[in-house]
Design a protein around this motif. Structure first.
Motif, PDB file in Angstrom:
ATOM      1  N   MET A 144       0.833  -1.213   0.000  1.00  0.00           N
ATOM      2  CA  MET A 144       0.000   0.000   0.000  1.00  0.00           C
ATOM      3  C   MET A 144       0.859   1.250   0.000  1.00  0.00           C
ATOM      4  SD  MET A 144      -3.409  -0.058   0.253  1.00  0.00           S
ATOM      5  CE  MET A 144      -3.896  -0.454  -1.174  1.00  0.00           C
ATOM      6  N   ALA A 145       0.295   2.308   0.527  1.00  0.00           N
ATOM      7  CA  ALA A 145       0.990   3.591   0.493  1.00  0.00           C
ATOM      8  C   ALA A 145       2.232   3.540   1.353  1.00  0.00           C
ATOM      9  CB  ALA A 145       0.061   4.666   1.001  1.00  0.00           C
ATOM     10  N   ASN A 146       3.255   4.261   0.896  1.00  0.00           N
ATOM     11  CA  ASN A 146       4.463   4.288   1.697  1.00  0.00           C
ATOM     12  C   ASN A 146       4.451   5.483   2.638  1.00  0.00           C
ATOM     13  OD1 ASN A 146       4.561   6.140  -0.242  1.00  0.00           O
ATOM     14  ND2 ASN A 146       6.601   5.603  -1.043  1.00  0.00           N
ATOM     15  N   VAL A 147       3.308   6.164   2.703  1.00  0.00           N
ATOM     16  CA  VAL A 147       3.199   7.299   3.607  1.00  0.00           C
ATOM     17  C   VAL A 147       2.476   6.799   4.839  1.00  0.00           C
ATOM     18  CG1 VAL A 147       2.471   9.697   3.777  1.00  0.00           C
ATOM     19  CG2 VAL A 147       2.721   8.633   1.551  1.00  0.00           C
ATOM     20  N   SER A 148       3.230   6.397   5.828  1.00  0.00           N
ATOM     21  CA  SER A 148       2.502   5.826   6.954  1.00  0.00           C
ATOM     22  C   SER A 148       2.889   6.438   8.286  1.00  0.00           C
ATOM     23  CB  SER A 148       2.724   4.325   6.996  1.00  0.00           C
ATOM     24  OG  SER A 148       4.090   4.081   7.130  1.00  0.00           O
ATOM     25  N   SER A 149       3.984   7.136   8.333  1.00  0.00           N
ATOM     26  CA  SER A 149       4.361   7.657   9.647  1.00  0.00           C
ATOM     27  C   SER A 149       3.388   8.753  10.048  1.00  0.00           C
ATOM     28  CB  SER A 149       5.779   8.200   9.610  1.00  0.00           C
ATOM     29  OG  SER A 149       5.779   9.469   9.011  1.00  0.00           O
ATOM     30  N   LYS A 150       3.167   8.822  11.325  1.00  0.00           N
ATOM     31  CA  LYS A 150       2.148   9.733  11.844  1.00  0.00           C
ATOM     32  C   LYS A 150       2.361  11.169  11.394  1.00  0.00           C
ATOM     33  CE  LYS A 150      -0.381   7.987  15.482  1.00  0.00           C
ATOM     34  NZ  LYS A 150      -1.341   8.105  16.317  1.00  0.00           N
ATOM     35  N   LYS A 151       3.600  11.597  11.484  1.00  0.00           N
ATOM     36  CA  LYS A 151       3.895  12.988  11.200  1.00  0.00           C
ATOM     37  C   LYS A 151       3.503  13.314   9.758  1.00  0.00           C
ATOM     38  CE  LYS A 151       7.676  16.213  11.950  1.00  0.00           C
ATOM     39  NZ  LYS A 151       7.962  16.664  10.632  1.00  0.00           N
ATOM     40  N   GLN A 152       3.858  12.410   8.855  1.00  0.00           N
ATOM     41  CA  GLN A 152       3.512  12.644   7.452  1.00  0.00           C
ATOM     42  C   GLN A 152       2.007  12.594   7.247  1.00  0.00           C
ATOM     43  OE1 GLN A 152       6.063   9.638   5.738  1.00  0.00           O
ATOM     44  NE2 GLN A 152       6.745  11.154   4.253  1.00  0.00           N
ATOM     45  N   ALA A 153       1.397  11.640   7.904  1.00  0.00           N
ATOM     46  CA  ALA A 153      -0.037  11.443   7.704  1.00  0.00           C
ATOM     47  C   ALA A 153      -0.815  12.697   8.050  1.00  0.00           C
ATOM     48  CB  ALA A 153      -0.516  10.273   8.550  1.00  0.00           C
ATOM     49  N   GLN A 154      -0.393  13.355   9.115  1.00  0.00           N
ATOM     50  CA  GLN A 154      -1.149  14.522   9.535  1.00  0.00           C
ATOM     51  C   GLN A 154      -0.978  15.682   8.571  1.00  0.00           C
ATOM     52  OE1 GLN A 154       0.371  14.465  13.402  1.00  0.00           O
ATOM     53  NE2 GLN A 154      -1.448  13.566  14.306  1.00  0.00           N
ATOM     54  N   SER A 155       0.096  15.642   7.817  1.00  0.00           N
ATOM     55  CA  SER A 155       0.315  16.784   6.945  1.00  0.00           C
ATOM     56  C   SER A 155      -0.077  16.474   5.506  1.00  0.00           C
ATOM     57  CB  SER A 155       1.780  17.203   7.020  1.00  0.00           C
ATOM     58  OG  SER A 155       2.574  16.113   6.636  1.00  0.00           O
ATOM     59  N   ILE A 156      -0.766  15.375   5.304  1.00  0.00           N
ATOM     60  CA  ILE A 156      -1.215  15.063   3.945  1.00  0.00           C
ATOM     61  C   ILE A 156      -2.336  16.013   3.550  1.00  0.00           C
ATOM     62  CG2 ILE A 156      -2.454  13.378   2.542  1.00  0.00           C
ATOM     63  CD1 ILE A 156      -0.942  11.215   4.022  1.00  0.00           C
ATOM     64  N   ASP A 157      -2.214  16.560   2.357  1.00  0.00           N
ATOM     65  CA  ASP A 157      -3.260  17.452   1.864  1.00  0.00           C
ATOM     66  C   ASP A 157      -4.186  16.609   0.975  1.00  0.00           C
ATOM     67  OD1 ASP A 157      -4.867  19.226   0.680  1.00  0.00           O
ATOM     68  OD2 ASP A 157      -3.288  20.595   0.009  1.00  0.00           O
ATOM     69  N   TYR A 158      -5.257  16.086   1.573  1.00  0.00           N
ATOM     70  CA  TYR A 158      -6.156  15.193   0.840  1.00  0.00           C
ATOM     71  C   TYR A 158      -6.769  15.888  -0.369  1.00  0.00           C
ATOM     72  CZ  TYR A 158      -5.725  12.031   4.769  1.00  0.00           C
ATOM     73  OH  TYR A 158      -5.231  11.195   5.730  1.00  0.00           O
ATOM     74  N   HIS A 159      -6.993  17.190  -0.197  1.00  0.00           N
ATOM     75  CA  HIS A 159      -7.583  17.947  -1.300  1.00  0.00           C
ATOM     76  C   HIS A 159      -6.715  17.947  -2.521  1.00  0.00           C
ATOM     77  CE1 HIS A 159     -11.107  20.530  -0.035  1.00  0.00           C
ATOM     78  NE2 HIS A 159     -11.205  19.319   0.411  1.00  0.00           N
ATOM     79  N   ALA A 160      -5.418  18.145  -2.271  1.00  0.00           N
ATOM     80  CA  ALA A 160      -4.487  18.192  -3.395  1.00  0.00           C
ATOM     81  C   ALA A 160      -4.492  16.852  -4.127  1.00  0.00           C
ATOM     82  CB  ALA A 160      -3.091  18.526  -2.892  1.00  0.00           C
ATOM     83  N   ILE A 161      -4.525  15.758  -3.355  1.00  0.00           N
ATOM     84  CA  ILE A 161      -4.531  14.435  -3.995  1.00  0.00           C
ATOM     85  C   ILE A 161      -5.834  14.244  -4.765  1.00  0.00           C
ATOM     86  CG2 ILE A 161      -4.470  11.938  -3.624  1.00  0.00           C
ATOM     87  CD1 ILE A 161      -2.795  12.419  -1.137  1.00  0.00           C
ATOM     88  N   GLU A 162      -6.952  14.609  -4.114  1.00  0.00           N
ATOM     89  CA  GLU A 162      -8.258  14.418  -4.720  1.00  0.00           C
ATOM     90  C   GLU A 162      -8.415  15.206  -6.020  1.00  0.00           C
ATOM     91  OE1 GLU A 162     -12.522  13.646  -5.032  1.00  0.00           O
ATOM     92  OE2 GLU A 162     -11.567  15.605  -5.148  1.00  0.00           O
ATOM     93  N   ALA A 163      -7.692  16.290  -6.103  1.00  0.00           N
ATOM     94  CA  ALA A 163      -7.818  17.139  -7.292  1.00  0.00           C
ATOM     95  C   ALA A 163      -6.943  16.656  -8.448  1.00  0.00           C
ATOM     96  CB  ALA A 163      -7.470  18.577  -6.934  1.00  0.00           C
ATOM     97  N   MET A 164      -6.058  15.710  -8.158  1.00  0.00           N
ATOM     98  CA  MET A 164      -5.134  15.274  -9.205  1.00  0.00           C
ATOM     99  C   MET A 164      -5.834  14.436 -10.269  1.00  0.00           C
ATOM    100  SD  MET A 164      -1.879  14.393  -6.809  1.00  0.00           S
ATOM    101  CE  MET A 164      -1.435  12.982  -7.768  1.00  0.00           C
ATOM    102  N   GLU A 165      -5.446  14.687 -11.502  1.00  0.00           N
ATOM    103  CA  GLU A 165      -6.039  13.955 -12.614  1.00  0.00           C
ATOM    104  C   GLU A 165      -5.759  12.458 -12.499  1.00  0.00           C
ATOM    105  OE1 GLU A 165      -6.817  14.376 -17.249  1.00  0.00           O
ATOM    106  OE2 GLU A 165      -6.401  16.027 -15.889  1.00  0.00           O
ATOM    107  N   SER A 166      -4.523  12.135 -12.139  1.00  0.00           N
ATOM    108  CA  SER A 166      -4.140  10.724 -12.093  1.00  0.00           C
ATOM    109  C   SER A 166      -4.958   9.968 -11.041  1.00  0.00           C
ATOM    110  CB  SER A 166      -2.647  10.581 -11.807  1.00  0.00           C
ATOM    111  OG  SER A 166      -2.332  11.231 -10.589  1.00  0.00           O
ATOM    112  N   PHE A 167      -5.228  10.646  -9.923  1.00  0.00           N
ATOM    113  CA  PHE A 167      -6.028  10.002  -8.875  1.00  0.00           C
ATOM    114  C   PHE A 167      -7.438   9.711  -9.387  1.00  0.00           C
ATOM    115  CE2 PHE A 167      -9.203  10.452  -5.474  1.00  0.00           C
ATOM    116  CZ  PHE A 167      -8.808   9.419  -4.642  1.00  0.00           C
ATOM    117  N   ASN A 168      -8.052  10.718 -10.005  1.00  0.00           N
ATOM    118  CA  ASN A 168      -9.434  10.555 -10.464  1.00  0.00           C
ATOM    119  C   ASN A 168      -9.573   9.514 -11.558  1.00  0.00           C
ATOM    120  OD1 ASN A 168     -11.277  12.304  -8.923  1.00  0.00           O
ATOM    121  ND2 ASN A 168      -9.742  13.841  -9.466  1.00  0.00           N
ATOM    122  N   SER A 169      -8.600   9.452 -12.457  1.00  0.00           N
ATOM    123  CA  SER A 169      -8.742   8.459 -13.517  1.00  0.00           C
ATOM    124  C   SER A 169      -8.532   7.056 -12.956  1.00  0.00           C
ATOM    125  CB  SER A 169      -7.777   8.748 -14.671  1.00  0.00           C
ATOM    126  OG  SER A 169      -6.468   8.436 -14.282  1.00  0.00           O
TER     127      SER A 169
END
Lengths: 517, 111
Positions: B1-26
């Protein structure tokens, strides 16, 4: 009650207590208690989920049903097997990515409202209690038959055992009891099936020929029990969609570390259940042919003792004692899982989150979990003691019906529908639950013109034994209407922000370890 | 799965930015199309069993005394095993796609 039976019986009790003792050392936090710390491997969880599928109803009930009604009994086998695909394709991974301990956790990840948690937890408790009464009453009857112990003593033995596993060993003990039992059950069923096939010179054709000639061709096609298409379609819908809404199965997805392991779990479960349910044909037809209809019916009207009786024919007292012990282990394992699931709804959802607002220390959470386990166990035991004379097999189909009508729509909408809102979630769950209970209460399992065939004497208002064909669409429609007809409780922007987050988490599994509620 | 798993990184993930990405949506669209079309197919084939079981078509004897309902049921068992294997294989490629989406997000300056 002979020495061999007692030996097997004590071996099962001893082995499971050793497992519980080892598990108890590893159970210190709430996460350990509810989800074995999320540390199960794919094969372990796969065996444990298979264990949940293979309840006493499935093992004893299905083989008995095939013996008595031929193909009609095999409908269940097909339903249980295909249900794996629904779990695998649309439920397992998003569930793992969004939830923490319970179904309510997963729903509140999107709608952080106490009423959602309350409704979801209530549904869980109702399903658990229905399922548990059926298992306990079945257990009492079975143990009484195998060992000649009084019904109430048998229920108390099972009750004390299940409470012990859960109280001290939490999910770790429950999972391992489930794994041990699933392995024993596969071995026992495999052995019986091979012995039956041996009698037919390992020829499937010969077995079917014998059944057709000696017992009648009616066993080869449906129609002995189910005469209407709509009744069997309704039951099949409940089986295939209800499995994905059973809280004790859903809870198992939180015992693994990520979506990939959840996927591997179900893959194992699929193979195990496909093999097991293929073997039910040999158990059922073997019992029909070698034990005979009259003797099966003499022991139990529902045919629940067909498998032990077949074992007695094939391998005498020793094999019967072994199969009896396996059936006993089956019941213990399934009810333990149910106690734990009930406790998660009472202690974590209702007490910890709703009443205390999530402000409990780790110690208090574990304390609450143990108190909840004891209370749900006591309630179930008392109810089971009073339900001895009821024919309870329909309770299980009710549990499936509620799972499919109340839980499945809300799970699917939460994961996949952008516009879904919290009022829609409440209306879907309440409508699904209430419609199952009302239509069920008006159905042929409760009302029958024949004295003693159901609870009350009278004409059933609803001709369906399992009302799933009506209630599942109702649940979905109620969720839709509740959403489009109600004002949003949170501003549009906020709702969209939360859904975007859910969508990313569900699809990428990012930050599973960091889901905040 | 995702290699972003440490707590510190997780809290700073910008879900919006990911959700807006073309690659994610396709990727999500492709995945959901696959999941729901297969689900529709197997549910349809499954529910045909109790419908056809009461029709003459499945009550015929096919091999000796083995009637159509048993053969169709065996087919559903095989279908389950096959589709389970298909899913596990396909899911491995979805894992890769999800990892690629997250890698792209991080390369863009996502923390």
């Amino acid at each position: 009650m002979n020495i061999v039976s007692i030996g097997f019986f004590l071996a099962i009790v001893g082995l499971t207590l050793v497992v519980t003792y080892i598990a108890a050392k590893r159970t210190s936090s709430a996460a350990d208690f509810y989800t074995a710390g999320g540390g199960l491997k794919g094969w372990q969880n796969g065996f444990a989920i298979a264990g949940d599928y293979l309840s006493a109803a499935a093992f004893l009930g299905v083989s008995g049903a095939i013996a008595l009604t031929g193909f009609d009994g095999f409908f269940f086998s097909v339903g249980y097997v295909v249900a794996n695909l629904v779990l695998l394709y649309v439920i397992a991974e998003p569930m793992r990515n969004l939830g923490r301990y319970t179904l309510a956790d997963m729903l509140t990840a999107r709608f952080n409202e106490k009423r959602i948690r309350g409704v979801a937890a209530s549904g869980t408790i109702i399903i658990v209690i229905l399922y548990m009464i059926a298992q306990l009453v079945g257990a009492g009857a079975l143990i009484k038959l195998l060992f000649g112990i009084e019904y109430w003593v048998a229920v108390l033995i099972v009750g004390v055992m299940m409470t012990t596993y859960v109280l001290f060993g939490g999910m770790t003990a429950t999972s391992w009891v489930q794994i041990i039992k699933a392995s024993l059950l596969l071995f026992g069923t495999g052995l019986l099936a091979v012995l039956v096939l041996m009698k037919f010179d390992f020829s499937l054709m010969k077995m079917f020929d014998t059944i057709a000639v000696d017992h009648g061709e009616k066993f080869l096609v449906p129609g002995i029990k189910y005469t209407s298409t709509i009744d069997s379609v309704s039951m099949m819908m409940a089986l295939v969609l209800g499995t994905s809404g059973l809280p004790h199965i859903l809870m198992r997805f939180f015992t693994v570390k990520d979506a990939k392991t959840a996927r591997a779990s179900i893959s194992w479960t699929t193979w195990i259940t496909a093999i097991f349910f293929s073997l039910t044909i040999f158990l059922g037809f073997g019992a029909l042919n070698f034990v005979g209809l009259d003797q099966i019916l003499a022991e139990s009207k529902a045919g629940n003792t067909a498998a032990p009786l077949l074992a007695h024919y094939l391998g005498g007292d020793v094999l019967m004692a072994f199969i009896g012990a396996v059936a006993f282990a089956t019941i213990l394992a399934v009810v333990s899982g149910l106690v734990l699931t009930g406790a998660s709804a009472i202690s974590h959802d209702i007490y910890g989150e709703i009443i205390k607002g999530g402000k409990l220390t780790e110690k208090q959470q574990v304390m609450a979990a143990r108190t909840g386990s004891i209370s749900i166990a006591i309630v179930s035991i008392i109810l089971a003691l009073f339900a001895q004379s009821l024919n309870v097999s329909f309770l299980v189909s009710f549990a499936f019906c509620i799972g499919a009508s109340a839980n499945l729509p809300v799970i699917l909408y939460t994961i996949y529908w952008k516009k879904f809102n919290s009022t829609g979630a409440v209306t879907a769950m309440v409508t699904g639950l209430v419609s199952c209970l009302i239509l069920g209460a008006m159905g042929p399992n409760v009302w029958s013109p024949v004295e003693g065939a159901a609870i009350f004497v009278g004409q059933p208002l609803v001709p369906l034994a399992v009302p799933a064909i009506i209630t599942i669409p109702l649940g979905f429609i109620a969720g839709y209407l509740g959403t489009v007809l109600s004002p949003n409780r949170v501003p549009q922007k906020e709702a969209e922000r939360i859904y975007k987050e859910i969508r990313v988490k569900a699809n990428t599994g990012v930050s599973v370890s960091d889901i905040s509620h | 799965m995702a290699n972003v798993s440490s707590k510190k990184q997780a809290q700073s993930i910008d879900y919006h930015a990911i959700e807006a990405m073309e690659s994610f949506n396709s990727f999500v669209k492709k995945k959901n199309t696959f999941l729901f079309s297969i689900t529709a197919v197997f549910l349809f084939l499954y529910i045909l069993l109790p419908i056809l079981a009461f029709q003459p078509v499945l009550q015929q004897k096919i091999f000796g005394n083995i009637t159509g309902v048993w053969v169709y049921s065996a087919g559903l068992f095989i279908m389950t095993i096959v589709l389970c294997t298909v899913y596990v294989k396909k899911a491995a490629s979805f894992d890769k796609a999800a990892a690629a989406v997250l890698a792209e997000y991080q390369a863009k300056g996502g923390k």
